[in-house]
Write an enzyme that holds these catalytic residues in place. Sequence first.
Site: not given
Ligand code: GLA
Length: 716
Positions: A332-333, A376, A442-443, A488, A491, A510
Amino acid sequence: MLKIKENYFILETEHTSLVLKNDGGEVVYLYYGEKLNNYCGIELYEDGWKSSILSQCGTGNHREPALGVRFSDGSRKTNLKFHRARIVPFEKIEGLPCSYGAEKSLRLEFIDAPSKLKLYVTYTAYEESDVVSVATSLYNGGKKPVYLESVPSVQLEVRGRDFSFITFDGDWASERRRHEHKIGVGKLVNESIVGSSSHHHNPFTLIERAGEVYAVNLVYSGNHRTVVESNDAGKTRLIAGISPYAFDWELLPGASFFAPEAVVAYAATEEEASLCMRRFVSEHIVRGKWKKKPRPILVNNWEATYFDFNAEKILSLADVAAEIGAELFVLDDGWFGARDDDFRGLGDWEDHVEKTGGIGILADKIRAKGLKFGIWVEPEMVNEDSDLYRKHPEYAMKIPRREPTRMRNQIMLNLADPQVQGFVYRAIARVIEQCKAQYIKWDYNRTMTDCFDKSSHSGEYYHRYILGLYNVLEKLTARFPNVLFESCASGGGRFDLGMLCYMPQTWTSDNTDARDRVYIQAGTAAAYPQSTMGAHVSICPNHQTQNSNSLETRFDVACGGVLGYEYDLTKLTDAEKKEISEQISFYKAHRELLQFGTQYMLGNAFEGDMSGFITVSPDKSKAISVVCLPFRRVWYHTVCTKFQGLDEKAVYAVSYRDAVGNLVKLGEASGALLCKGQFRLDTVYDTVDTKRYSNPMYTRLYLFEKVSAKRRKTNE
Ligand code: GLA
């Protein structure tokens, strides 16, 4: 089936009929409801007060007009008259994602003689889903620009003023809670003006009264609005489309404007309407390699590490992920740029080598453990503290001489600009290639505030942004057809049919607290099938709510969607590790059913004493149900449920899954009894050790397997 019979236009699906008529230049609804096998006498159903498929300004109809056009002389009256109807080959909508899988459509054409403005309304019938799609477009055949102030995707009009308007609203971590509003005589609005389909108001809505339900959704990810209005005369009108908020589209001579596709279903009950919509999404929205393919069970490191990780930590998580039987590891991030916190780095899609040891190398090491690798990205954003912003401040969405509004310390990129679209496309393609990603999350973690693009008309900005986004997604998904994309937006802030055309899954919320997930997933499942909903088991106390529930409960609830774990697996005890391994092998054994079976909702997830779901295989030979009891009641003997969707003529072996994963056989029961009788649930209260979890939610997973006629005979 589509039919043109003189002035009548008939669309049929498996269980519904829609009949329209050209009534002196205006096309009106004559019938939309249960399928008719004989249309004799349809002319008797003509209405003194016409129910138009599209209301216009200046025509003496004083309810909400669907179409808003301003001409260059400032006037707003249009008189688009029916010109002709044709059956045409199905066409994609230019620049926008849309449904697929039909061969033909019915196209109605209208002309406004003084301005030479043309309107096209194109209907497609998706027979097996009982869904009709409507695509509306305008063409400026005149010599001067016209300005579009509102362009409907669809207008519905039904008789009666006793309808309720059902909407799915919420916020971050509380998405899509069902709300029912009595329309009465008046007007109600469901709208998003934050630039995306939003956490706040999903574009899926229904109007309903006993025995009559109309469901509507939009294939769109941006600002949207649905207005419902009932009048004293007893008509209820629904108009859905792009929100007219800050919308003013300049349509030049010779140009066309395409509204997002609307999809509509009629059914006798809300549940049937929801089943139609979900079938439609699975068949005609989700596409590509992953459409029907079992979705991998993933482990995501976000809640395990947040930004605080290095390659060693990730590899130790991946070791346990492989050991417990997960199939995909998602980094993730925090893996790129100088991203050690959420103040910096967005936009710099270059490896943070000190943390990862090289993203390609890390990905290969994870794959060597037998896992797929996913990563991510949040490509539509930039931090001012980033190399991208320092080099290309002009890529950011900002209004000259104004301080931008920051959310989560970030501002947005101006995706309305083709140059920025090019940057995003290249940057993400490079990331995918560099680590051979098999999955992309993909957020999109903020809403839109500083809309500005020097080359676009300001009233076009929001829509141009979404067109830019779709352009990037179109190209990326075509170039990487094997990659599983999951959308995403903090969430579930962009859970919509537009994104689902490119990304078969969406991170539902989330909020991973099982108790809240019950209503979030039930609200989402009203319109979207479970194969589109990411559902993860996370640690307790839950990071969002601080509530605690047993591991079994968290798993049971996650079985309502695509299973994942968002957990520091390195901290699991041996017993927990075993419990999770058992969960994963159970889910794998029944994955086809859980992800793609027909899911029915049980009880009331929004305010009831009991809720849950039952997912039934297409041949009804197998079903899994999870029942959830939010609180322990004193008079618990009354807690029970009727199951749904089982073959009433068959007999099923009924068992439940205990906390350590054993299947405990309860006995055999007919499908008829299971669906019609009140099945006792008070034993579900025994599932939780209340010394460990105070005030928990109680759940139990039941398995139903058809007993073959032969075996039944032998037993007898
Ligand atoms: C959002 C996403 C989370 C996570 C964070 C990372 O809040 O919904 O699942 O990936 O970003 O910064």
